[in-house]
Design a protein around this motif. Structure first.
Motif, PDB file in Angstrom:
ATOM      1  N   UNK A 136       7.908  20.274  -8.038  1.00 49.20           N
ATOM      2  CA  UNK A 136       8.813  21.642  -8.517  1.00 49.20           C
ATOM      3  C   UNK A 136      10.205  21.691  -7.408  1.00 49.20           C
ATOM      4  N   UNK A 137       9.622  21.475  -6.130  1.00 50.47           N
ATOM      5  CA  UNK A 137      10.693  21.461  -5.059  1.00 50.47           C
ATOM      6  C   UNK A 137      11.497  20.499  -4.961  1.00 50.47           C
ATOM      7  N   UNK A 138      11.506  19.271  -5.689  1.00 51.53           N
ATOM      8  CA  UNK A 138      12.154  18.196  -5.327  1.00 51.53           C
ATOM      9  C   UNK A 138      12.000  17.423  -4.236  1.00 51.53           C
ATOM     10  N   UNK A 139      10.810  17.417  -3.600  1.00 53.08           N
ATOM     11  CA  UNK A 139      10.566  16.963  -2.077  1.00 53.08           C
ATOM     12  C   UNK A 139       9.618  15.502  -2.237  1.00 53.08           C
ATOM     13  N   UNK A 140       9.162  15.213  -3.470  1.00 54.81           N
ATOM     14  CA  UNK A 140       8.477  13.981  -3.624  1.00 54.81           C
ATOM     15  C   UNK A 140       8.894  12.834  -2.894  1.00 54.81           C
ATOM     16  N   UNK A 141       7.771  12.368  -2.257  1.00 53.18           N
ATOM     17  CA  UNK A 141       8.155  11.277  -1.342  1.00 53.18           C
ATOM     18  C   UNK A 141       7.137  10.086  -1.351  1.00 53.18           C
ATOM     19  N   UNK A 142       7.223   8.731  -1.680  1.00 52.28           N
ATOM     20  CA  UNK A 142       6.276   7.875  -1.528  1.00 52.28           C
ATOM     21  C   UNK A 142       6.684   6.698  -0.506  1.00 52.28           C
ATOM     22  N   UNK A 143       5.878   6.467   0.375  1.00 50.04           N
ATOM     23  CA  UNK A 143       6.377   5.610   1.281  1.00 50.04           C
ATOM     24  C   UNK A 143       5.142   4.563   1.202  1.00 50.04           C
ATOM     25  N   UNK A 144       5.613   3.137   1.438  1.00 49.60           N
ATOM     26  CA  UNK A 144       4.871   1.824   1.235  1.00 49.60           C
ATOM     27  C   UNK A 144       4.806   1.113   2.366  1.00 49.60           C
ATOM     28  N   UNK A 145       3.643   0.634   2.836  1.00 51.59           N
ATOM     29  CA  UNK A 145       3.786  -0.680   3.634  1.00 51.59           C
ATOM     30  C   UNK A 145       3.590  -1.811   3.004  1.00 51.59           C
ATOM     31  N   UNK A 146       4.456  -2.562   3.325  1.00 50.98           N
ATOM     32  CA  UNK A 146       4.720  -4.065   2.740  1.00 50.98           C
ATOM     33  C   UNK A 146       4.609  -5.014   3.680  1.00 50.98           C
ATOM     34  N   UNK A 147       3.714  -6.097   3.324  1.00 46.76           N
ATOM     35  CA  UNK A 147       3.271  -6.980   4.245  1.00 46.76           C
ATOM     36  C   UNK A 147       3.433  -8.465   3.575  1.00 46.76           C
ATOM     37  N   UNK A 148       4.250  -9.378   4.175  1.00 50.50           N
ATOM     38  CA  UNK A 148       4.591 -10.623   3.718  1.00 50.50           C
ATOM     39  C   UNK A 148       4.134 -11.559   5.105  1.00 50.50           C
ATOM     40  N   UNK A 154       9.943   4.064  -0.669  1.00 45.08           N
ATOM     41  CA  UNK A 154      10.366   3.623  -1.951  1.00 45.08           C
ATOM     42  C   UNK A 154      10.631   4.513  -2.826  1.00 45.08           C
ATOM     43  N   UNK A 155      10.521   5.840  -2.617  1.00 44.57           N
ATOM     44  CA  UNK A 155      11.016   6.772  -3.328  1.00 44.57           C
ATOM     45  C   UNK A 155      11.070   8.039  -2.470  1.00 44.57           C
ATOM     46  N   UNK A 156      12.296   8.652  -2.509  1.00 43.49           N
ATOM     47  CA  UNK A 156      12.603   9.849  -1.948  1.00 43.49           C
ATOM     48  C   UNK A 156      13.184  10.925  -2.757  1.00 43.49           C
ATOM     49  N   UNK A 157      12.811  11.628  -3.208  1.00 36.53           N
ATOM     50  CA  UNK A 157      13.343  12.577  -4.147  1.00 36.53           C
ATOM     51  C   UNK A 157      14.901  13.179  -3.720  1.00 36.53           C
ATOM     52  N   UNK A 158      15.077  13.194  -2.411  1.00 34.47           N
ATOM     53  CA  UNK A 158      16.114  13.659  -1.782  1.00 34.47           C
ATOM     54  C   UNK A 158      17.323  12.741  -1.900  1.00 34.47           C
ATOM     55  N   UNK A 159      16.843  11.430  -1.756  1.00 31.19           N
ATOM     56  CA  UNK A 159      17.790  10.430  -2.050  1.00 31.19           C
ATOM     57  C   UNK A 159      17.777   9.790  -3.357  1.00 31.19           C
ATOM     58  N   UNK A 160      16.709   9.638  -4.134  1.00 31.40           N
ATOM     59  CA  UNK A 160      16.595   8.839  -5.412  1.00 31.40           C
ATOM     60  C   UNK A 160      16.569   9.646  -6.545  1.00 31.40           C
ATOM     61  N   UNK A 161      16.891  10.992  -6.594  1.00 35.85           N
ATOM     62  CA  UNK A 161      16.766  11.777  -7.735  1.00 35.85           C
ATOM     63  C   UNK A 161      17.952  11.516  -8.751  1.00 35.85           C
ATOM     64  N   UNK A 189       0.923  -1.127  -0.040  1.00 40.75           N
ATOM     65  CA  UNK A 189       0.002   0.082   0.152  1.00 40.75           C
ATOM     66  C   UNK A 189       0.766   1.299  -0.100  1.00 40.75           C
ATOM     67  N   UNK A 190       0.806   1.817  -1.136  1.00 43.53           N
ATOM     68  CA  UNK A 190       1.894   3.226  -1.193  1.00 43.53           C
ATOM     69  C   UNK A 190       1.021   4.516  -1.275  1.00 43.53           C
ATOM     70  N   UNK A 191       1.441   5.481  -0.642  1.00 47.63           N
ATOM     71  CA  UNK A 191       1.078   6.614  -0.645  1.00 47.63           C
ATOM     72  C   UNK A 191       2.208   7.859  -0.799  1.00 47.63           C
ATOM     73  N   UNK A 192       1.667   8.981  -1.049  1.00 45.33           N
ATOM     74  CA  UNK A 192       2.505  10.180  -1.191  1.00 45.33           C
ATOM     75  C   UNK A 192       1.641  11.266  -0.589  1.00 45.33           C
ATOM     76  N   UNK A 193       2.084  12.578  -0.114  1.00 39.82           N
ATOM     77  CA  UNK A 193       1.487  13.379   0.311  1.00 39.82           C
ATOM     78  C   UNK A 193       0.011  13.650  -0.489  1.00 39.82           C
ATOM     79  N   UNK A 194       0.106  13.574  -1.741  1.00 36.13           N
ATOM     80  CA  UNK A 194      -0.928  13.895  -2.468  1.00 36.13           C
ATOM     81  C   UNK A 194      -1.730  12.799  -3.329  1.00 36.13           C
ATOM     82  N   UNK A 195      -1.214  11.514  -3.125  1.00 38.44           N
ATOM     83  CA  UNK A 195      -1.686  10.111  -3.820  1.00 38.44           C
ATOM     84  C   UNK A 195      -1.529   9.032  -2.887  1.00 38.44           C
ATOM     85  N   UNK A 196      -2.752   8.387  -2.948  1.00 40.90           N
ATOM     86  CA  UNK A 196      -2.940   7.049  -2.280  1.00 40.90           C
ATOM     87  C   UNK A 196      -3.142   6.232  -3.411  1.00 40.90           C
TER      88      UNK A 196
END
Length: 144
Positions: free
Chosen positions: A85-97, A106-113, A58-65
């Motif tokens: 534009x600000x280069x602050x996009x972040x997607x975080x995901x809950x992963x369950x196995x 899973x995506x952090x613009x400050x790290x993955x750009x 289940x992935x989300x960002x500040x704008x998208x679920x």
């Protein structure tokens, strides 16, 4: 003397030229070397669980679920987006196995750009999640 209707045409022409030129110039001026700000990015996460079991994400960002998805053995979940534009996009995901779970960025613009060709590639393994793009591994959080 310039006709008033010609002034309007000249002003509109100027505005069109500036609007076409300005975004690309602005993006170039604010970006740091290797930044992909305003570029399209792709994130994928593949089920490589050795026991061929499913996982839930289940992935989300500040704008998208992006919703909840069950990924079968060998299957892949992927999405694309434009970095803000600000280069602050972040997607975080809950992963369950059945082996464990966790919430991961899973995506952090400050790290993955500087992703390879705009791609960030993950795998779900029995012991955790692995980022192939950055050669990183994160263990599952212990089950309680």
């Amino acid at each position: 003397m310039i006709n008033p209707s010609n002034k309007v045409v000249m002003l509109l022409t100027f505005l069109v030229v500036v609007s076409l030129w300005f975004p690309s110039t602005l993006a170039r001026e604010v970006s740091r070397p290797n930044d992909l700000i305003l570029s399209k990015m792709y994130v994928s996460i593949t089920n490589t669980l050795e026991d061929k079991s499913d996982f839930t994400i289940h992935c989300k960002s500040g704008d998208d679920d992006l919703g909840v998805h069950v990924i079968k053995a060998g299957g892949k979940y992927e999405w694309s987006f434009k970095v803000n534009f600000w280069g602050t996009t972040l997607y975080f995901c809950g992963v369950t196995t059945k082996h464990g779970s966790g919430i991961y960025d899973l995506y952090d613009a400050s790290r993955d750009n500087t992703g390879k060709n705009g791609n960030v590639i993950w795998e779900v393994k029995q012991k955790g999640v692995s980022c192939l793009t950055r050669d990183a591994f994160y263990d599952w959080k212990p089950k309680e």
